[in-house]
Enzyme design. Structure first.
Site, PDB file in Angstrom:
ATOM      1  N   VAL A  21       1.284  -3.742   3.924  1.00 42.01           N
ATOM      2  CA  VAL A  21       0.919  -4.923   4.640  1.00 42.01           C
ATOM      3  C   VAL A  21       2.692  -5.568   4.379  1.00 42.01           C
ATOM      4  O   VAL A  21       2.458  -7.100   4.827  1.00 42.01           O
ATOM      5  CB  VAL A  21      -0.150  -5.792   4.425  1.00 42.01           C
ATOM      6  CG1 VAL A  21      -1.329  -4.943   4.836  1.00 42.01           C
ATOM      7  CG2 VAL A  21      -0.391  -5.873   3.085  1.00 42.01           C
ATOM      8  N   SER A  55       0.645  -1.527  -0.234  1.00 40.65           N
ATOM      9  CA  SER A  55       0.245   0.321   0.125  1.00 40.65           C
ATOM     10  C   SER A  55       0.644   1.481   0.355  1.00 40.65           C
ATOM     11  O   SER A  55       0.320   1.912   0.249  1.00 40.65           O
ATOM     12  CB  SER A  55      -0.765  -0.299   1.069  1.00 40.65           C
ATOM     13  OG  SER A  55      -1.661  -0.645   1.151  1.00 40.65           O
ATOM     14  N   TYR A 111      -4.715   3.333   8.498  1.00 40.59           N
ATOM     15  CA  TYR A 111      -5.725   2.806   8.237  1.00 40.59           C
ATOM     16  C   TYR A 111      -6.306   3.460   9.761  1.00 40.59           C
ATOM     17  O   TYR A 111      -5.670   4.260   9.967  1.00 40.59           O
ATOM     18  CB  TYR A 111      -5.414   1.474   7.991  1.00 40.59           C
ATOM     19  CG  TYR A 111      -4.905   0.580   6.780  1.00 40.59           C
ATOM     20  CD1 TYR A 111      -5.077   1.411   5.638  1.00 40.59           C
ATOM     21  CD2 TYR A 111      -3.710   0.239   7.142  1.00 40.59           C
ATOM     22  CE1 TYR A 111      -4.043   1.082   4.699  1.00 40.59           C
ATOM     23  CE2 TYR A 111      -3.314  -0.304   6.361  1.00 40.59           C
ATOM     24  CZ  TYR A 111      -3.065  -0.056   4.858  1.00 40.59           C
ATOM     25  OH  TYR A 111      -1.902  -0.561   3.775  1.00 40.59           O
ATOM     26  N   LYS A 154       0.437   3.311  -3.335  1.00 45.36           N
ATOM     27  CA  LYS A 154      -0.796   4.243  -3.350  1.00 45.36           C
ATOM     28  C   LYS A 154      -0.119   5.910  -2.969  1.00 45.36           C
ATOM     29  O   LYS A 154      -1.035   6.746  -3.961  1.00 45.36           O
ATOM     30  CB  LYS A 154      -1.668   3.907  -1.794  1.00 45.36           C
ATOM     31  CG  LYS A 154      -2.559   1.997  -2.773  1.00 45.36           C
ATOM     32  CD  LYS A 154      -3.051   2.494  -1.323  1.00 45.36           C
ATOM     33  CE  LYS A 154      -4.120   0.614  -1.151  1.00 45.36           C
ATOM     34  NZ  LYS A 154      -4.092   0.276  -0.215  1.00 45.36           N
ATOM     35  N   TYR A 201      -3.980  -2.071 -10.274  1.00 45.41           N
ATOM     36  CA  TYR A 201      -4.763  -1.736  -8.232  1.00 45.41           C
ATOM     37  C   TYR A 201      -3.321  -2.847  -8.104  1.00 45.41           C
ATOM     38  O   TYR A 201      -1.871  -3.150  -7.440  1.00 45.41           O
ATOM     39  CB  TYR A 201      -5.297  -2.232  -8.102  1.00 45.41           C
ATOM     40  CG  TYR A 201      -5.464  -2.225  -6.370  1.00 45.41           C
ATOM     41  CD1 TYR A 201      -5.473  -1.195  -5.597  1.00 45.41           C
ATOM     42  CD2 TYR A 201      -5.887  -3.213  -5.801  1.00 45.41           C
ATOM     43  CE1 TYR A 201      -5.264  -0.958  -3.980  1.00 45.41           C
ATOM     44  CE2 TYR A 201      -5.440  -3.596  -4.458  1.00 45.41           C
ATOM     45  CZ  TYR A 201      -5.244  -2.269  -3.812  1.00 45.41           C
ATOM     46  OH  TYR A 201      -5.464  -2.421  -2.123  1.00 45.41           O
TER      47      TYR A 201
END
Length: 309
Positions: free
Chosen positions: A261, A64, A243, A67, A191
């Site tokens: 992760v 992530s 998060y 992103k 993605y």
């Protein structure tokens, strides 16, 4: 300026006995094989000096953290209209939650939870085939790091595609609200592939340097984004980058950051340095347990918090 190499060495030494703590992400089969005792840390300051320790030059799956780079690309293509498709608020829910998405009619809370990053992938895909969009993302990260060797790990991408049922659910849900404009399979192809980028801490710290230096990469002299956009991306990283653990990270570390992760975290000390840490064991929020501790120790030793020394 404190002796950063001495600080990095001390952090590495202090945390070595704790390596292996936390839980490796095993729901992506390829990540389950990673040695949980790995730990790397790299700092690159705005003068271009590099300080590193441990496994700083071992590639890992950035997941992530990518992103941040796809959001930067989407903002470059679509500007402020990006925010018609994705919000800017912390979610307070798990990174792969579908509950909020239903309540908010398919508009994800922010670009760093899975649903938000899927919406951003849809924006990056505009005018491209999936292969072209993936190529554009890889080229952009290579440009940021000034390193042509950075690549996607095809085994991780395959592993995600084979097990990404929740992400398929999120994407189909958003499509049902007309929030995605491309076929779900195409959007998720982009993605899964950008999440499967493999980088070292040193490469990652270089890639984030433009956010520490008001939008300009001081190593290459290239302006990547405007000063205002760099500040805004940093703001989103601070409020949403971890998060439902983002508030705790801001409280303990006080720097904009984005976790993945795979156990990596990219953190930005505006005006000072870009920092990347990697340790695969995750805490209950899905953030690197040892990596978070390393950044907390760094912020304490240097006084780099954006909230004051």
């Amino acid at each position: 300026m404190a002796d950063l190499q001495a600080i990095v060495d001390e952090i590495h030494e202090k945390l070595t006995p704790r390596l292996g703590e936390g839980k490796v992400a095993d729901y992506i089969p390829q990540l389950a094989h990673v040695d949980p005792k790995r730990f790397g840390m790299a700092i690159i300051d705005v003068e271009g000096r590099v300080f590193k320790a441990g496994d700083a030059d071992v590639p890992f799956s950035i997941q992530s953290i990518s992103k941040v780079f796809t959001l930067t690309l989407a903002l470059g293509k679509h500007g402020e209209t990006t925010w018609n498709r994705v919000g800017r608020e912390p979610s307070g829910s798990a990174f792969n939650s579908i509950v909020q998405l239903e309540h908010e009619e398919g508009k994800p809370r922010n670009p760093f939870i899975n649903a938000g990053a899927i919406a951003v992938s849809d924006l990056v895909l505009a005018g491209h085939t999936p292969r072209e969009a993936i190529g554009e993302i890889v080229r952009f990260v290579r440009y940021l790091a000034d390193d042509e060797t950075i690549a996607i790990d095809p085994d991780v991408a395959k592993s995600e595609q084979a097990t990404g049922y929740r992400n398929f659910a999120l994407a189909n849900f958003m499509r049902s609200f007309n929030k995605l404009t491309h076929p779900v399979e195409h959007v998720l192809g982009v993605y899964f592939h950008h999440c499967a980028l493999a980088m070292t801490c040193t490469q990652l710290a270089k890639s984030g340097l433009f956010l520490a230096a008001s939008g300009r990469n001081p190593l290459t002299g290239h302006t990547v984004v405007s000063k205002q956009r760099a500040r805004r991306i940093n703001a989103l990283m601070l409020t949403c980058g971890h998060y439902d653990g983002s508030g705790d990270f801001a409280y303990r570390v006080g720097l904009p950051g984005k976790s993945g992760v795979g156990g990596g975290i990219l953190a930005v000390a505006p005006g000072r340095a870009s920092v990347a840490v990697w340790s695969p064991g995750l805490n209950h929020n899905g953030n690197s347990l040892i990596g978070s501790l390393a950044l907390e120790m760094l912020a304490t030793r240097t006084g780099w918090s954006v909230f004051g020394h």
